[in-house]
Design a protein around this motif. Sequence first.
Motif, mmCIF file in Angstrom:
data_model
loop_
_atom_site.group_PDB
_atom_site.id
_atom_site.type_symbol
_atom_site.label_atom_id
_atom_site.label_comp_id
_atom_site.label_asym_id
_atom_site.label_seq_id
_atom_site.Cartn_x
_atom_site.Cartn_y
_atom_site.Cartn_z
ATOM 1 N N GLY A 2 5.482 5.756 -3.739
ATOM 2 C CA GLY A 2 4.651 6.738 -3.068
ATOM 3 C C GLY A 2 5.402 7.785 -2.289
ATOM 4 O O GLY A 2 4.804 8.642 -1.653
ATOM 5 N N VAL A 3 6.721 7.735 -2.307
ATOM 6 C CA VAL A 3 7.539 8.722 -1.597
ATOM 7 C C VAL A 3 8.322 9.513 -2.628
ATOM 8 O O VAL A 3 8.818 8.954 -3.605
ATOM 9 N N ARG A 4 8.434 10.779 -2.415
ATOM 10 C CA ARG A 4 9.012 11.639 -3.437
ATOM 11 C C ARG A 4 10.533 11.515 -3.524
ATOM 12 O O ARG A 4 11.127 11.863 -4.548
ATOM 13 N N LEU A 5 11.155 11.048 -2.461
ATOM 14 C CA LEU A 5 12.609 10.959 -2.454
ATOM 15 C C LEU A 5 13.031 9.506 -2.234
ATOM 16 O O LEU A 5 12.460 8.811 -1.395
ATOM 17 N N GLY B 113 18.705 9.603 -2.363
ATOM 18 C CA GLY B 113 18.555 11.060 -2.435
ATOM 19 C C GLY B 113 18.003 11.573 -3.740
ATOM 20 O O GLY B 113 17.779 12.785 -3.887
ATOM 21 N N LYS B 114 17.749 10.688 -4.694
ATOM 22 C CA LYS B 114 17.183 11.132 -5.969
ATOM 23 C C LYS B 114 15.675 11.318 -5.844
ATOM 24 O O LYS B 114 15.000 10.611 -5.107
ATOM 25 N N ILE B 115 15.159 12.300 -6.585
ATOM 26 C CA ILE B 115 13.715 12.513 -6.625
ATOM 27 C C ILE B 115 13.088 11.420 -7.485
ATOM 28 O O ILE B 115 13.605 11.080 -8.556
ATOM 29 N N ASN B 116 12.004 10.886 -7.012
ATOM 30 C CA ASN B 116 11.303 9.837 -7.748
ATOM 31 C C ASN B 116 10.631 10.435 -8.980
ATOM 32 O O ASN B 116 9.623 11.121 -8.881
ATOM 33 N N GLY B 117 11.195 10.132 -10.134
ATOM 34 C CA GLY B 117 10.648 10.698 -11.363
ATOM 35 C C GLY B 117 9.342 10.070 -11.790
ATOM 36 O O GLY B 117 8.644 10.624 -12.651
ATOM 37 N N ASP B 118 8.961 8.942 -11.198
ATOM 38 C CA ASP B 118 7.738 8.244 -11.585
ATOM 39 C C ASP B 118 6.635 8.355 -10.543
ATOM 40 O O ASP B 118 5.645 7.628 -10.607
ATOM 41 N N ILE B 119 6.813 9.252 -9.597
ATOM 42 C CA ILE B 119 5.873 9.267 -8.483
ATOM 43 C C ILE B 119 4.441 9.555 -8.926
ATOM 44 O O ILE B 119 3.489 8.963 -8.425
ATOM 45 N N GLU B 120 4.257 10.455 -9.878
ATOM 46 C CA GLU B 120 2.900 10.786 -10.306
ATOM 47 C C GLU B 120 2.246 9.609 -11.018
ATOM 48 O O GLU B 120 1.067 9.316 -10.808
ATOM 49 N N GLN B 121 3.013 8.922 -11.859
ATOM 50 C CA GLN B 121 2.472 7.718 -12.509
ATOM 51 C C GLN B 121 2.124 6.661 -11.471
ATOM 52 O O GLN B 121 1.089 6.000 -11.557
ATOM 53 N N GLU B 122 2.977 6.494 -10.500
ATOM 54 C CA GLU B 122 2.750 5.489 -9.466
ATOM 55 C C GLU B 122 1.477 5.787 -8.671
ATOM 56 O O GLU B 122 0.689 4.879 -8.381
ATOM 57 N N TYR C 96 -3.598 7.563 -9.431
ATOM 58 C CA TYR C 96 -3.813 6.181 -9.863
ATOM 59 C C TYR C 96 -3.080 5.181 -8.978
ATOM 60 O O TYR C 96 -3.616 4.156 -8.628
ATOM 61 N N ASN C 97 -1.853 5.506 -8.616
ATOM 62 C CA ASN C 97 -1.133 4.542 -7.787
ATOM 63 C C ASN C 97 -0.362 5.225 -6.692
ATOM 64 O O ASN C 97 0.850 5.159 -6.627
ATOM 65 N N TYR C 98 -1.057 5.882 -5.855
ATOM 66 C CA TYR C 98 -0.406 6.482 -4.703
ATOM 67 C C TYR C 98 0.214 5.396 -3.844
ATOM 68 O O TYR C 98 1.273 5.569 -3.249
ATOM 69 N N ALA C 99 -0.437 4.247 -3.787
ATOM 70 C CA ALA C 99 0.070 3.140 -2.977
ATOM 71 C C ALA C 99 1.449 2.706 -3.449
ATOM 72 O O ALA C 99 2.350 2.517 -2.646
ATOM 73 N N ARG C 100 1.633 2.556 -4.744
ATOM 74 C CA ARG C 100 2.926 2.098 -5.260
ATOM 75 C C ARG C 100 4.004 3.116 -4.961
ATOM 76 O O ARG C 100 5.120 2.774 -4.583
ATOM 77 N N ASN C 101 3.692 4.385 -5.094
ATOM 78 C CA ASN C 101 4.667 5.431 -4.821
ATOM 79 C C ASN C 101 5.086 5.410 -3.360
ATOM 80 O O ASN C 101 6.224 5.678 -3.024
ATOM 81 N N VAL C 102 4.135 5.136 -2.493
ATOM 82 C CA VAL C 102 4.404 5.150 -1.067
ATOM 83 C C VAL C 102 5.577 4.242 -0.743
ATOM 84 O O VAL C 102 6.438 4.590 0.040
ATOM 85 N N HIS C 103 5.608 3.088 -1.377
ATOM 86 C CA HIS C 103 6.679 2.150 -1.048
ATOM 87 C C HIS C 103 7.990 2.481 -1.758
ATOM 88 O O HIS C 103 8.998 2.706 -1.134
ATOM 89 N N ASP C 104 7.982 2.526 -3.089
ATOM 90 C CA ASP C 104 9.229 2.647 -3.841
ATOM 91 C C ASP C 104 9.895 3.981 -3.627
ATOM 92 O O ASP C 104 11.105 4.054 -3.444
ATOM 93 N N GLU C 105 9.129 5.053 -3.670
ATOM 94 C CA GLU C 105 9.728 6.371 -3.537
ATOM 95 C C GLU C 105 10.242 6.574 -2.142
ATOM 96 O O GLU C 105 11.265 7.202 -1.904
ATOM 97 N N PHE C 106 9.546 6.063 -1.158
ATOM 98 C CA PHE C 106 9.928 6.264 0.245
ATOM 99 C C PHE C 106 11.233 5.589 0.521
ATOM 100 O O PHE C 106 11.981 6.041 1.379
#
Length: 436
Positions: free
Chosen positions: A142-145, A149-158, A426-436
């Motif tokens: 759920g975090v974009r970075l 320092g890499k951009i989360n390439g799966d954030i939208e799917q997450e 669909y999975n903003y929650a998942r992105n929040v953790h992994d991307e952050f």
Amino acid sequence: MKRIIFCWMFLGVCICFLGVLVSGKAIIPPGARKDDSGEPILNVENEQDPNAVQMHQDAPEELEEEVEKAGKISKEKDGDGDENDTGDKNDTADGEDKEKDEGDTKEEEDEEEEESSVYESYGDKKEKMVKFEAEPPEHWDGVRLERNGKINGDIEQELFLGPDHDEFESIPEEVGKEKLMEIFKLVDTDGDARLSLKELIDWITLKTKEHFREAVEASKTVFPKVDTDSDGKLTWDEYTIQFLKQRGYSKNKIEKFKKGKQVLQEHDEEDNAIYRDRWETADEDGDDALNSEEFVSFMHPEHSERMLNIVVEEVLHELDQNGDKKLTLAEFVSVPISKEEDLLKMEKEDEWIRGRREEFETRIDMNKDGIASQEELKAYMDPKNKQHAEGEARHLMGAADDNSDHLLSPHEVLGSYYIFIGSKVYNYARNVHDEF
């Protein structure tokens, strides 16, 4: 006369026979073999075959060595050797003395290696058995970075597809569209078969909250596994042992490290220091031990407002080249500051650099001064920031709203199938953790 001679001969034989019985000595057959003392060998059953003796004497030394090796292997498998074998006892004693001098036995090293590679397991919500993870994750859903320092390439799917977003990578498109329509019904809270901007924002926000609940549950599952004395408090020493185990250090090396006699590898030393800083920030009551709630903040810093500063510091640690606690475009793109003037030229040739520039200018540098401050990075990294949910909802609406009525029909959503399975909803929650 002949009869008289025969009788005397018969009498002589009888007398000899009686003499043998009285003396207890056996009659020695002619040609009987004698031992070294000159006594005849009469018990042929226990006599050793001279041919067998000769074969044993002529046996090659290699065969004896192989037999000896086989015996050693068998004894190692059985645990202990033959207690009656004095030679084995002496060898074992000598080996033990040598092992004491060297500090560790090979058996201990094998046990330690096995101990360092085997961890307790716990099940996620799908009851999958996974390796016990004592370390905070590198990827925050759920975090974009990411932390590196890499951009989360799966954030939208997450964000749009939820915790099960990986399923869409392996299912046919027809099945995926059926699942997408199931999600449509959940997002369409007023039941008018149209998705409004507000409904999209609310859905993303809802998935964010779901993620936090999952993060808390996962952390509380892990906590008793690292709290080895089960006192409800996790000390830094307890955690360090689990951290070093996961990094592959043996029990012996961990004990040496605790005594200041073992130096960690450079990257392990660096991460250990970073986690120590995070630990101290998560330790809200300052007792140098974490309870289960504080442990959640340590493992999932995106869950805590006060932990966001630590997240930003960890990202700056990876990208900030001059140590001024802020990022220029060149630093965010990971171009040496000395080559900053060549950035435009490099951008024309490198799509990755163009993507990083767009991310920096449209999502991070909100005041357009060419610098990403700590506050801007904190807002960018905060998955609960309402601007993220609103921005993603507007992105979906603009991409799929073919008739520009500011509403999305089922037909429009299915027509933008690949946009939706790659969005945050669909999975903003998942992105929040992994991307952050």
